[in-house]
Enzyme design. Structure first.
Site, PDB file in Angstrom:
ATOM      1  N   ASP A  67       0.852  -1.204   0.000  1.00  0.00           N
ATOM      2  CA  ASP A  67       0.000   0.000   0.000  1.00  0.00           C
ATOM      3  C   ASP A  67       0.878   1.241   0.000  1.00  0.00           C
ATOM      4  O   ASP A  67       2.108   1.132   0.005  1.00  0.00           O
ATOM      5  CB  ASP A  67      -0.956  -0.007   1.212  1.00  0.00           C
ATOM      6  N   ASN A 134      -8.711  -2.902  13.710  1.00  0.00           N
ATOM      7  CA  ASN A 134     -10.091  -3.155  13.268  1.00  0.00           C
ATOM      8  C   ASN A 134     -10.141  -4.284  12.234  1.00  0.00           C
ATOM      9  O   ASN A 134     -11.161  -4.489  11.584  1.00  0.00           O
ATOM     10  CB  ASN A 134     -10.720  -1.874  12.690  1.00  0.00           C
ATOM     11  N   HIS A 136      -8.184  -4.554   9.521  1.00  0.00           N
ATOM     12  CA  HIS A 136      -7.828  -4.190   8.140  1.00  0.00           C
ATOM     13  C   HIS A 136      -6.557  -4.900   7.681  1.00  0.00           C
ATOM     14  O   HIS A 136      -5.707  -5.280   8.477  1.00  0.00           O
ATOM     15  CB  HIS A 136      -7.743  -2.666   7.943  1.00  0.00           C
ATOM     16  N   GLU A 141     -10.047  -1.482   4.538  1.00  0.00           N
ATOM     17  CA  GLU A 141     -10.734  -1.258   5.802  1.00  0.00           C
ATOM     18  C   GLU A 141     -11.995  -2.140   5.899  1.00  0.00           C
ATOM     19  O   GLU A 141     -12.435  -2.712   4.896  1.00  0.00           O
ATOM     20  CB  GLU A 141     -11.128   0.229   5.895  1.00  0.00           C
TER      21      GLU A 141
END
Ligand code: GLP
Length: 241
Positions: A67, A134, A136, A141
């Protein structure tokens, strides 16, 4: 899913690097996709040592960055491409043209993403991943569909604030709010995927991702359906498994 549990962080680093070395030996042309974050740092350090000692070689391999953060200057040390270069690429025998990274500064982000997907089109051999609090993966996400491609994404508020540790020089309002990420489709299509986690803070999300329901609300849980996924945890991260 294979669960690989290690008693200490040192054992976790050595275990992952021994297997990585083995994969490179069996397939010198290994096509890798690699994350940044704090989690893989010690693993990259050990792979650098192994290359220096002649125990491993990336001379025929290729590496894709997972990323990239948007909106920062090209020299920002916390960018994925700069971090990967500093921690791994510049210290190993990988030819520089075999390192692929996401250019966020172009006007045509969609074209950049299409080219990246095309370069990975014949399939990745091994993807290494950290896990966000969370769930991801990269910058995919919660809510990301399994067939998502490489694309521009907005980061969740918690991810924006969480990235402060990569950008100590930035004030909170200067932290990157968007990025480009390899999609879940390419990650899930990789021949092999390794999810890396250490420390007690990761224990609850590791538990939800790998013992809970498979749902796009926790992107890492989609790895339960991958036929060749290994989860590398130290005692603390694996405490609830
Ligand atoms: C970040 C990155 C992910 C990384 C994850 C965990 O937001 N985009 O690629 O794996 O969160 O980071 P860390 O390893 O620092 O805990």
């Amino acid at each position: 899913m294979n669960l690989l549990r290690f008693d200490s962080e040192d054992a976790w680093v050595n275990g992952a690097c021994a297997l990585w070395t083995d994969r490179l030996r069996h397939n010198p042309r290994l096509k890798l996709c690699l994350p940044t974050g704090l989690t893989p740092t010690a693993i990259y350090g050990e792979m650098v040592r192994r290359v220096g000692a002649g125990l491993a070689s990336f001379a025929e391999a290729s590496i894709f960055a997972l990323d990239e953060f948007g909106g920062l200057s090209a020299g920002s040390p916390g960018l994925t491409r700069n971090t990967l270069r500093r921690q791994l690429i510049d210290e190993i025998d990988l030819p520089l043209n075999a390192f692929h990274w996401l250019e966020v500064g172009t006007e045509d982000v969609d074209r950049t993403c299409e080219r990246y997907d095309a370069a990975m089109a014949d399939g990745l051999d091994l993807v290494l991943l950290g896990i966000g609090p969370n769930g991801h993966l990269g910058m995919n996400e919660p809510g990301t569909p399994a067939d998502s491609r490489t694309r521009r994404v907005d980061l969740h508020e918690s991810t924006i604030h969480g990235s402060a540790r990569y950008f100590p020089e930035l004030l909170p309002h200067q932290l990157p709010r968007w990025g480009i990420t390899v999609g879940l489709e390419a990650i899930l299509a990789s021949k092999e995927v390794w999810l890396l986690a250490t420390g007690s803070a990761k224990a609850p999300i590791v538990q939800r991702a790998f013992l809970g329901e498979v749902t796009p609300d926790i992107p890492a849980s989609l790895l339960q359906r991958h036929g060749n996924c290994s989860v590398f945890v130290d005692a603390e991260a694996g405490a609830l498994l």
